[in-house]
Design a protein around this motif. Sequence first.
Motif, mmCIF file in Angstrom:
data_model
loop_
_atom_site.group_PDB
_atom_site.id
_atom_site.type_symbol
_atom_site.label_atom_id
_atom_site.label_comp_id
_atom_site.label_asym_id
_atom_site.label_seq_id
_atom_site.Cartn_x
_atom_site.Cartn_y
_atom_site.Cartn_z
ATOM 1 N N GLN A 72 64.225 44.681 10.264
ATOM 2 C CA GLN A 72 64.843 43.625 11.066
ATOM 3 C C GLN A 72 64.531 43.759 12.557
ATOM 4 N N TRP A 73 63.613 44.664 12.906
ATOM 5 C CA TRP A 73 63.453 45.006 14.317
ATOM 6 C C TRP A 73 63.039 43.821 15.179
ATOM 7 N N LEU A 74 62.081 43.013 14.732
ATOM 8 C CA LEU A 74 61.602 41.905 15.557
ATOM 9 C C LEU A 74 62.743 40.917 15.856
ATOM 10 N N THR A 75 63.559 40.650 14.855
ATOM 11 C CA THR A 75 64.696 39.747 15.069
ATOM 12 C C THR A 75 65.714 40.378 16.010
ATOM 13 N N ILE A 76 66.005 41.666 15.806
ATOM 14 C CA ILE A 76 66.962 42.368 16.670
ATOM 15 C C ILE A 76 66.473 42.368 18.111
ATOM 16 N N ALA A 77 65.183 42.680 18.295
ATOM 17 C CA ALA A 77 64.620 42.731 19.645
ATOM 18 C C ALA A 77 64.690 41.359 20.316
ATOM 19 N N SER A 78 64.417 40.308 19.561
ATOM 20 C CA SER A 78 64.463 38.958 20.123
ATOM 21 C C SER A 78 65.883 38.579 20.530
ATOM 22 N N VAL A 79 66.851 38.924 19.673
ATOM 23 C CA VAL A 79 68.246 38.621 19.988
ATOM 24 C C VAL A 79 68.688 39.418 21.222
ATOM 25 N N LEU A 80 68.247 40.670 21.307
ATOM 26 C CA LEU A 80 68.575 41.485 22.474
ATOM 27 C C LEU A 80 68.005 40.870 23.750
ATOM 28 N N LYS A 81 66.782 40.379 23.678
ATOM 29 C CA LYS A 81 66.177 39.748 24.856
ATOM 30 C C LYS A 81 66.974 38.523 25.293
ATOM 31 N N ILE A 82 67.377 37.721 24.331
ATOM 32 C CA ILE A 82 68.179 36.545 24.667
ATOM 33 C C ILE A 82 69.500 36.972 25.288
ATOM 34 N N GLY A 83 70.124 38.013 24.717
ATOM 35 C CA GLY A 83 71.375 38.512 25.275
ATOM 36 C C GLY A 83 71.204 39.037 26.693
ATOM 37 N N LEU A 84 70.124 39.785 26.925
ATOM 38 C CA LEU A 84 69.846 40.294 28.266
ATOM 39 C C LEU A 84 69.584 39.145 29.238
ATOM 40 N N GLY A 85 68.857 38.131 28.751
ATOM 41 C CA GLY A 85 68.577 36.976 29.595
ATOM 42 C C GLY A 85 69.845 36.246 29.993
ATOM 43 N N GLY A 214 66.382 35.988 33.917
ATOM 44 C CA GLY A 214 67.137 35.452 32.797
ATOM 45 C C GLY A 214 66.341 34.412 32.027
ATOM 46 N N ALA A 215 65.714 33.503 32.753
ATOM 47 C CA ALA A 215 64.911 32.462 32.102
ATOM 48 C C ALA A 215 63.734 33.080 31.348
ATOM 49 N N LEU A 216 63.092 34.093 31.958
ATOM 50 C CA LEU A 216 61.949 34.752 31.317
ATOM 51 C C LEU A 216 62.366 35.435 30.018
ATOM 52 N N LEU A 217 63.461 36.175 30.064
ATOM 53 C CA LEU A 217 63.896 36.912 28.879
ATOM 54 C C LEU A 217 64.377 35.984 27.767
ATOM 55 N N ILE A 218 65.087 34.940 28.136
ATOM 56 C CA ILE A 218 65.537 33.988 27.117
ATOM 57 C C ILE A 218 64.332 33.320 26.457
ATOM 58 N N GLY A 219 63.341 32.957 27.271
ATOM 59 C CA GLY A 219 62.127 32.361 26.717
ATOM 60 C C GLY A 219 61.390 33.302 25.777
ATOM 61 N N LYS A 220 61.261 34.581 26.176
ATOM 62 C CA LYS A 220 60.598 35.568 25.332
ATOM 63 C C LYS A 220 61.368 35.782 24.030
ATOM 64 N N GLY A 221 62.693 35.823 24.141
ATOM 65 C CA GLY A 221 63.500 35.999 22.956
ATOM 66 C C GLY A 221 63.392 34.829 21.982
ATOM 67 N N MET A 222 63.374 33.624 22.514
ATOM 68 C CA MET A 222 63.233 32.434 21.680
ATOM 69 C C MET A 222 61.884 32.414 20.977
ATOM 70 N N GLU A 223 60.839 32.885 21.669
ATOM 71 C CA GLU A 223 59.517 32.963 21.023
ATOM 72 C C GLU A 223 59.550 33.845 19.792
ATOM 73 N N GLY A 224 60.260 34.968 19.878
ATOM 74 C CA GLY A 224 60.322 35.877 18.758
ATOM 75 C C GLY A 224 61.101 35.327 17.573
ATOM 76 N N ILE A 225 62.083 34.491 17.851
ATOM 77 C CA ILE A 225 62.901 33.917 16.761
ATOM 78 C C ILE A 225 62.234 32.704 16.148
ATOM 79 N N LEU A 226 61.649 31.851 16.991
ATOM 80 C CA LEU A 226 61.049 30.623 16.493
ATOM 81 C C LEU A 226 59.608 30.851 16.058
#
Length: 226
Positions: A72-85, A214-226
């Motif tokens: 589940q690491w890729l999903t966890i990492a993406s969610v963490l990025k969104i949370g950090l963002g 914040g915008a950068l991290l949220i964008g990176k996190g969304m890329e990993g989920i979508l």
Amino acid sequence: MATDIPWADILPAGVAVALSPVPIMAVILALFSQQSRRNGLAFLAGWVAGLAGLMAIILYAVDLSKVAFADQWLTIASVLKIGLGMAFVVFAAIQWRRRRAAKEPHPLPAWTARLEAFSPGKTLLVALGLCVINPKNLTLMLAVMLALTNAGTPAWQNWLGVSVFIAVGSLTIAAPVLYRLFAGAQADTKLADAKQWLQANSATVMAVVFLLMGALLIGKGMEGIL
């Protein structure tokens, strides 16, 4: 290849660490002390050591987490990025509310008044503290480590990325120290002007930095989920 290193994540995070008004003002105050050169170098050493130590600890923790949650690491990492963002967006809003009029300097912490009397050893500890006890730095370092581990680069490339992050994050500390070393007392006026400008504009600077990260991290996190 070194081009696999996620520079688009590392460099902005390094710049965000470098744009830390309180440490910059603190090192300038240290450069006004009687042992200006030694204190300046001690502050720089403490800052770099703090960044390097924290990065090593976070890299180890992230590597362990990646092994423990491999599926589940890729999903966890993406969610963490969104949370950090989102955390950075909140930080940006807080800093924006704290803005002051340009003619009203933001007050420095009370302990900075004693910096000019500190020894090199105490100055080094101050730099370590400002680096380590800093939620912004910790958040940015975690974001960098998530980017590095997700990139799947070899260990030497991870450490190259970490080294560049530390170098970029230390630029605004190293610059006044080196300027004072080479220019001597002639640098005092410009350093004092820089400190006053930061006092007046620190909240605005940090609000912009936090919002962009914040915008950068949220964008990176969304890329990993979508």
